[in-house]
Scaffold this active site. Structure first.
Site, PDB file in Angstrom:
ATOM      1  N   SER A 138       0.859  -1.180   0.000  1.00  0.00           N
ATOM      2  CA  SER A 138       0.000   0.000   0.000  1.00  0.00           C
ATOM      3  C   SER A 138       0.900   1.237   0.000  1.00  0.00           C
ATOM      4  O   SER A 138       1.753   1.376   0.870  1.00  0.00           O
ATOM      5  CB  SER A 138      -0.892  -0.028   1.246  1.00  0.00           C
ATOM      6  OG  SER A 138      -1.678   1.141   1.310  1.00  0.00           O
ATOM      7  N   LYS A 164      -1.304  -1.010  -4.201  1.00  0.00           N
ATOM      8  CA  LYS A 164      -2.496  -0.265  -3.773  1.00  0.00           C
ATOM      9  C   LYS A 164      -2.109   1.199  -3.635  1.00  0.00           C
ATOM     10  O   LYS A 164      -1.111   1.530  -2.997  1.00  0.00           O
ATOM     11  CB  LYS A 164      -2.993  -0.831  -2.446  1.00  0.00           C
ATOM     12  CG  LYS A 164      -4.012   0.025  -1.716  1.00  0.00           C
ATOM     13  CD  LYS A 164      -4.665  -0.783  -0.597  1.00  0.00           C
ATOM     14  CE  LYS A 164      -4.810   0.014   0.676  1.00  0.00           C
ATOM     15  NZ  LYS A 164      -5.407  -0.798   1.763  1.00  0.00           N
ATOM     16  N   LYS A 166      -3.314   5.057  -2.514  1.00  0.00           N
ATOM     17  CA  LYS A 166      -4.280   5.863  -1.774  1.00  0.00           C
ATOM     18  C   LYS A 166      -4.763   6.990  -2.671  1.00  0.00           C
ATOM     19  O   LYS A 166      -3.955   7.629  -3.364  1.00  0.00           O
ATOM     20  CB  LYS A 166      -3.610   6.437  -0.517  1.00  0.00           C
ATOM     21  CG  LYS A 166      -3.243   5.367   0.503  1.00  0.00           C
ATOM     22  CD  LYS A 166      -4.497   4.759   1.098  1.00  0.00           C
ATOM     23  CE  LYS A 166      -4.154   3.920   2.322  1.00  0.00           C
ATOM     24  NZ  LYS A 166      -5.364   3.320   2.914  1.00  0.00           N
ATOM     25  N   ASP A 191      -7.469   2.929  -2.880  1.00  0.00           N
ATOM     26  CA  ASP A 191      -8.141   2.966  -1.572  1.00  0.00           C
ATOM     27  C   ASP A 191      -8.447   4.420  -1.211  1.00  0.00           C
ATOM     28  O   ASP A 191      -7.534   5.237  -1.078  1.00  0.00           O
ATOM     29  CB  ASP A 191      -7.242   2.330  -0.500  1.00  0.00           C
ATOM     30  CG  ASP A 191      -7.918   2.228   0.867  1.00  0.00           C
ATOM     31  OD1 ASP A 191      -9.096   2.640   0.990  1.00  0.00           O
ATOM     32  OD2 ASP A 191      -7.270   1.739   1.814  1.00  0.00           O
ATOM     33  N   GLU A 216     -11.289   0.379  -2.942  1.00  0.00           N
ATOM     34  CA  GLU A 216     -11.534   0.083  -1.542  1.00  0.00           C
ATOM     35  C   GLU A 216     -12.195   1.289  -0.864  1.00  0.00           C
ATOM     36  O   GLU A 216     -11.730   2.422  -1.003  1.00  0.00           O
ATOM     37  CB  GLU A 216     -10.180  -0.232  -0.874  1.00  0.00           C
ATOM     38  CG  GLU A 216     -10.254  -0.685   0.573  1.00  0.00           C
ATOM     39  CD  GLU A 216      -8.863  -1.036   1.129  1.00  0.00           C
ATOM     40  OE1 GLU A 216      -7.906  -1.192   0.334  1.00  0.00           O
ATOM     41  OE2 GLU A 216      -8.730  -1.130   2.358  1.00  0.00           O
ATOM     42  N   ASP A 241     -13.675  -1.936   3.577  1.00  0.00           N
ATOM     43  CA  ASP A 241     -12.710  -1.976   4.684  1.00  0.00           C
ATOM     44  C   ASP A 241     -13.426  -1.419   5.914  1.00  0.00           C
ATOM     45  O   ASP A 241     -14.036  -2.165   6.696  1.00  0.00           O
ATOM     46  CB  ASP A 241     -11.465  -1.155   4.279  1.00  0.00           C
ATOM     47  CG  ASP A 241     -10.437  -0.969   5.390  1.00  0.00           C
ATOM     48  OD1 ASP A 241     -10.685  -1.378   6.528  1.00  0.00           O
ATOM     49  OD2 ASP A 241      -9.360  -0.386   5.130  1.00  0.00           O
ATOM     50  N   LYS A 265      -9.445  -6.887   8.461  1.00  0.00           N
ATOM     51  CA  LYS A 265      -8.417  -6.446   9.406  1.00  0.00           C
ATOM     52  C   LYS A 265      -8.818  -7.019  10.748  1.00  0.00           C
ATOM     53  O   LYS A 265      -9.923  -6.752  11.232  1.00  0.00           O
ATOM     54  CB  LYS A 265      -8.346  -4.920   9.491  1.00  0.00           C
ATOM     55  CG  LYS A 265      -7.698  -4.264   8.288  1.00  0.00           C
ATOM     56  CD  LYS A 265      -7.521  -2.785   8.483  1.00  0.00           C
ATOM     57  CE  LYS A 265      -7.038  -2.140   7.190  1.00  0.00           C
ATOM     58  NZ  LYS A 265      -7.072  -0.671   7.241  1.00  0.00           N
ATOM     59  N   GLY A 293      -3.889  -3.964   6.433  1.00  0.00           N
ATOM     60  CA  GLY A 293      -2.809  -3.643   7.358  1.00  0.00           C
ATOM     61  C   GLY A 293      -3.094  -2.356   8.113  1.00  0.00           C
ATOM     62  O   GLY A 293      -3.914  -1.539   7.682  1.00  0.00           O
TER      63      GLY A 293
END
Ligand code: OSB
Ligand code: MG
Length: 371
Positions: A138, A164, A166, A191, A216, A241, A265, A293
């Site tokens: 990520s 991934k 952001k 995400d 996400e 998530d 998670k 994570g």
């Protein structure tokens, strides 16, 4: 057989990440967190890691709220009840609303202790069969597209199996287009950490041209209604998530069609026992899962490796190697990624030794609770 817990130790630590990590909700570099150590009367030690942040910007929990819940409620529950199996904890803790990360930190330590007492790796105790797991990485929001492309190249060279990225308003479609142009075949996902609303549907639909594995948590952090509306309009699979706090949430989200993938998670859902239930339910309903994570140090990372050995953790998770975050981790050996894969340890419990020297070096407070 009873797990004879003698005492519980909370280690409060401060560790500095190699790089700042920027998401739509904020930027982190200095990480305060805590380790739960559960000691039994035979001299075994089980470890769990609290994943709450110091600021409640991912969920409502914080380190301080966790410590209060642990001291005032969770430790008294352990004192007042006979624990024979780590699965006994979730129903006991479930009488208290929320505070999932606090519950998971204690439960994780008891799972590790249980596996060590049984002489089996934690992965095996959880029912996992994989001997190695695939991992992705990520990457936080970068100051420029140039820096982002360099970072991606750097991590792909290390073998990570998916990237991934952001995103947030203003750092989304154009940025992803540039990345897709530079890396036409790389598995990429985005995400948003709840940065958008249904007003952004036109923008989010543009993602469908970019062949993303998933998006996400685009919408509000407790929502499953608007996500269902959005998923009907999008080809890109939605992964939830923040919205999934329990098996119940997963069931409702799947029933509504709010997502096609779930990020599990362990801290967010209240522990490993509940994670297994969500995993199994998703498996029965054809929903692939992967392990998210929380910028964990080694102990939390080891728990993530163990849960990822379950069969329906089909997609690469965010459990990158220790060196992606830390100059020095608190476990020996550190979590190592080679060719995008982590070899699952085979010794009892989490399978990594706690580096006592490192633990002490990063520790600023130690709290002890006799049983
Ligand atoms: O949404 O998955 C998330 C980090 C902090 C808070 C939330 C998230 C993340 C990450 C990084 O994406 C996961 C990791 O590398 O540990
Ligand atoms: Mg996320």
């Amino acid at each position: 057989m009873t797990i004879p817990i003698k005492n519980i130790i909370i280690h409060r630590l401060n560790m500095r990440m190699i790089d700042p990590f920027a998401t739509s909700f904020g930027t982190m570099q200095d990480k305060e967190f805590y380790i739960v150590e559960v000691v039994d009367t035979d001299g075994n030690h089980g470890y769990g890691e609290g994943v709450a942040f110091s600021i409640p910007w991912y969920t409502e929990e914080t380190i301080k709220s966790n410590l209060a819940i642990i001291e005032d409620f969770l430790i008294p529950i352990l004192r007042d009840n006979v624990i024979e199996h780590p699965n006994d904890l979730f129903p006991l803790f479930d009488r208290l609303r929320g505070n999932n990360m606090a519950k998971a930190a204690i439960e994780g330590a008891v799972w590790d202790l249980y596996a060590k007492r049984e002489g089996v790796p934690l992965a095996k105790a959880l029912g996992g069969k994989k001997t190695e797991i695939d991992v992705g990485i990520s990457i936080g929001i970068q100051p420029s597209i140039r820096e982002l492309l360099n970072k991606i190249e750097h991590f792909l060279a290390q073998g990570y199996k998916r990237i991934k990225l952001k995103i947030k308003p203003g750092h989304d479609v154009d940025m992803l287009r540039e990345v897709r142009k530079a890396f036409p075949d790389t598995p990429i996902m985005a995400d948003a950490n709840s940065a958008y609303t249904l007003d952004d549907i036109a923008l989010l639909k543009q993602l469908d041209d970019l062949n993303l594995m998933m998006i996400e948590q685009p919408l509000q952090h407790h929502d499953i209604i608007d996500h269902a509306k959005l998923q009907k309009e999008l080809q890109t699979p939605i992964c939830l998530d923040e919205s999934i706090h329990s098996l119940y949430d997963a069931q409702k989200a799947i029933e509504l069609g709010s997502c096609k993938i779930i990020n599990i998670k362990v801290g967010r859902v209240g522990g490993l026992s509940e994670s297994i239930k969500i995993h199994d339910y998703c498996e029965e309903h054809g929903i692939p899962v992967w392990c998210g994570g929380m910028l964990e140090a080694g102990i939390g990372r080891a728990h993530n490796v163990a849960i990822t050995t379950l069969a329906n953790f089909i997609l690469p998770g965010d459990t990158a190697g220790s060196s992606r975050y830390w100059k020095k981790d608190i476990i020996k050996p550190e979590v190592v990624v080679e060719n995008g894969v982590i070899k699952v340890p085979t010794s009892p419990g989490i399978g990594y030794e706690v580096d006592e020297e490192a633990l002490e070096a990063f520790r600023f407070e130690k709290l002890e609770f006799p049983m």
